[in-house]
Enzyme design. Structure first.
Site, mmCIF file in Angstrom:
data_model
loop_
_atom_site.group_PDB
_atom_site.id
_atom_site.type_symbol
_atom_site.label_atom_id
_atom_site.label_comp_id
_atom_site.label_asym_id
_atom_site.label_seq_id
_atom_site.Cartn_x
_atom_site.Cartn_y
_atom_site.Cartn_z
ATOM 1 N N LYS A 49 5.577 -20.322 19.237
ATOM 2 C CA LYS A 49 5.695 -20.831 17.830
ATOM 3 C C LYS A 49 7.202 -20.483 17.362
ATOM 4 C CE LYS A 49 3.556 -16.762 15.611
ATOM 5 N NZ LYS A 49 5.014 -16.340 15.667
ATOM 6 N N ARG B 214 -1.167 -15.506 7.925
ATOM 7 C CA ARG B 214 -2.207 -15.222 8.896
ATOM 8 C C ARG B 214 -3.608 -15.156 8.658
ATOM 9 N NH1 ARG B 214 2.199 -13.600 12.886
ATOM 10 N NH2 ARG B 214 1.172 -13.717 15.227
ATOM 11 N N ARG C 32 6.183 -13.257 29.235
ATOM 12 C CA ARG C 32 7.269 -13.450 28.542
ATOM 13 C C ARG C 32 8.414 -12.234 28.410
ATOM 14 N NH1 ARG C 32 6.054 -15.136 22.285
ATOM 15 N NH2 ARG C 32 4.910 -13.283 22.176
ATOM 16 N N ARG D 176 7.805 -7.382 25.280
ATOM 17 C CA ARG D 176 7.165 -6.942 23.810
ATOM 18 C C ARG D 176 6.015 -6.020 24.235
ATOM 19 N NH1 ARG D 176 6.850 -12.052 19.828
ATOM 20 N NH2 ARG D 176 5.236 -10.978 19.333
ATOM 21 N N ARG E 37 -4.947 -9.352 20.214
ATOM 22 C CA ARG E 37 -4.324 -10.413 19.279
ATOM 23 C C ARG E 37 -5.336 -11.775 19.380
ATOM 24 N NH1 ARG E 37 1.640 -10.969 21.458
ATOM 25 N NH2 ARG E 37 1.908 -12.748 20.106
HETATM 26 P P1 AMP Z 1 4.573 -12.778 15.958
HETATM 27 O O1 AMP Z 1 5.767 -12.527 16.432
HETATM 28 O O2 AMP Z 1 4.659 -13.803 14.850
HETATM 29 O O3 AMP Z 1 3.592 -12.978 16.910
HETATM 30 O O4 AMP Z 1 3.908 -11.287 15.033
HETATM 31 C C1 AMP Z 1 3.930 -10.427 15.876
HETATM 32 C C2 AMP Z 1 2.963 -9.222 15.121
HETATM 33 O O5 AMP Z 1 3.653 -8.982 13.778
HETATM 34 C C3 AMP Z 1 1.739 -9.496 15.094
HETATM 35 O O6 AMP Z 1 0.932 -9.583 16.215
HETATM 36 C C4 AMP Z 1 1.178 -8.652 13.994
HETATM 37 O O7 AMP Z 1 0.957 -7.539 14.181
HETATM 38 C C5 AMP Z 1 2.409 -8.600 12.992
HETATM 39 N N1 AMP Z 1 2.360 -9.725 12.062
HETATM 40 C C6 AMP Z 1 3.407 -10.691 11.864
HETATM 41 N N2 AMP Z 1 3.116 -11.601 10.990
HETATM 42 C C7 AMP Z 1 2.075 -10.926 10.229
HETATM 43 C C8 AMP Z 1 1.319 -11.532 9.293
HETATM 44 N N3 AMP Z 1 1.479 -12.889 8.460
HETATM 45 N N4 AMP Z 1 0.121 -10.859 8.966
HETATM 46 C C9 AMP Z 1 -0.183 -9.724 9.458
HETATM 47 N N5 AMP Z 1 0.425 -9.192 10.514
HETATM 48 C C10 AMP Z 1 1.736 -9.965 11.008
#
Ligand code: AMP
Length: 226
Positions: free
Chosen positions: A3, A82, A121, A154, A165
């Site tokens: 995404k 989220r 990744r 990561r 997740r």
């Molecule tokens: P992402 O890069 O969007 O996959 O986000 C990586 C991690 O950041 C997620 O697995 C959560 O631990 C945290 N995170 C990012 N955005 C949110 C959100 N809107 N609400 C809660 N945790 C978030």
């Protein structure tokens, strides 16, 4: 699961502000300990385990970046909201600010493919370019094609975090599908194929709903009314 790449492609095409909550948490985690607020330190722990950061911390961080929502070119929210709580807070904020969402993109992929994609990744620590060990390998192993930066995995792309997740998505994020369907904003996109194929599909799905995807004014998630 891609995404961020799609949000970046939309950002390049539209010139819209790209706000990724995950990127903000990752950047905060890299700061020196003394430069991190207790909430941000805590956020890094949640992220490593693959859990969601508490709504209150996420919300504070989004509010601090309110300017993004008023970007003249519109805005793309990547990874936010989220949870239903975040979506409701966002709705209230946008009502108060006189801005609204044009569309909410939901990328769909079977769980087995998500695991394969996330597990392979690799990201460049300098320019953030994204690779995959088998699907999109760099020319030189462990090294970014664009800037020679070092590639890393990561922490939340490790198998134990991926499992958390996926469970977290089902429990906390999946209800947003119904929330945004009821608001008539949901656009579901199959996330199979290459990033360019997914992007073409994204644009096609949006255009078929008469959502303009040109550099005029318009986004993945939001449009600025002013
Ligand atoms: P992402 O890069 O969007 O996959 O986000 C990586 C991690 O950041 C997620 O697995 C959560 O631990 C945290 N995170 C990012 N955005 C949110 C959100 N809107 N609400 C809660 N945790 C978030």
């Amino acid at each position: 699961m891609g995404k961020g790449t799609q949000a970046d492609l939309l950002h390049q095409r539209l010139g819209a502000c790209h706000l990724s909550t995950g990127d903000v948490f990752r950047a905060a985690g890299k700061r020196a300990e003394c430069d991190q607020s207790p909430a941000m330190k805590e956020a890094t722990g949640y992220m490593r385990r693959g859990e969601l950061v508490p709504d209150s911390t996420v919300w504070e961080m989004v509010r601090e970046r309110l300017g993004c929502l008023h970007c003249g070119g519109g805005f793309i929210l990547d990874g936010f909201p989220r949870t239903l709580g975040q979506a409701e807070s966002l709705q209230q904020l946008m009502d108060a600010e006189g801005i609204w969402l044009s569309a909410v993109l939901s990328y769909e992929l079977p769980a087995s493919e998500i695991v394969a994609r996330l597990g392979g990744r690799r990201t460049c620590e300098k320019c953030k370019a994204v690779y995959h060990v088998t699907e999109r390998p760099p020319k030189v192993e462990g090294c970014c094609d664009r800037c020679d930066g070092k590639l890393f995995q990561r922490e939340d792309d490790r198998p134990e975090s991926i499992k958390v997740r996926l469970e977290t998505y089902d429990r906390s994020t999946a209800p947003l599908i119904e929330f945004y369907t009821k608001l008539g904003l949901l656009v579901q996109v199959a996330a199979t194929g290459s990033p360019d194929e997914i992007f073409d599909r994204t644009v096609g799905e949006m255009e078929s709903r008469r959502i303009r995807v040109s550099a005029h004014k318009l986004w993945n998630a939001g449009e600025n009314r002013r």
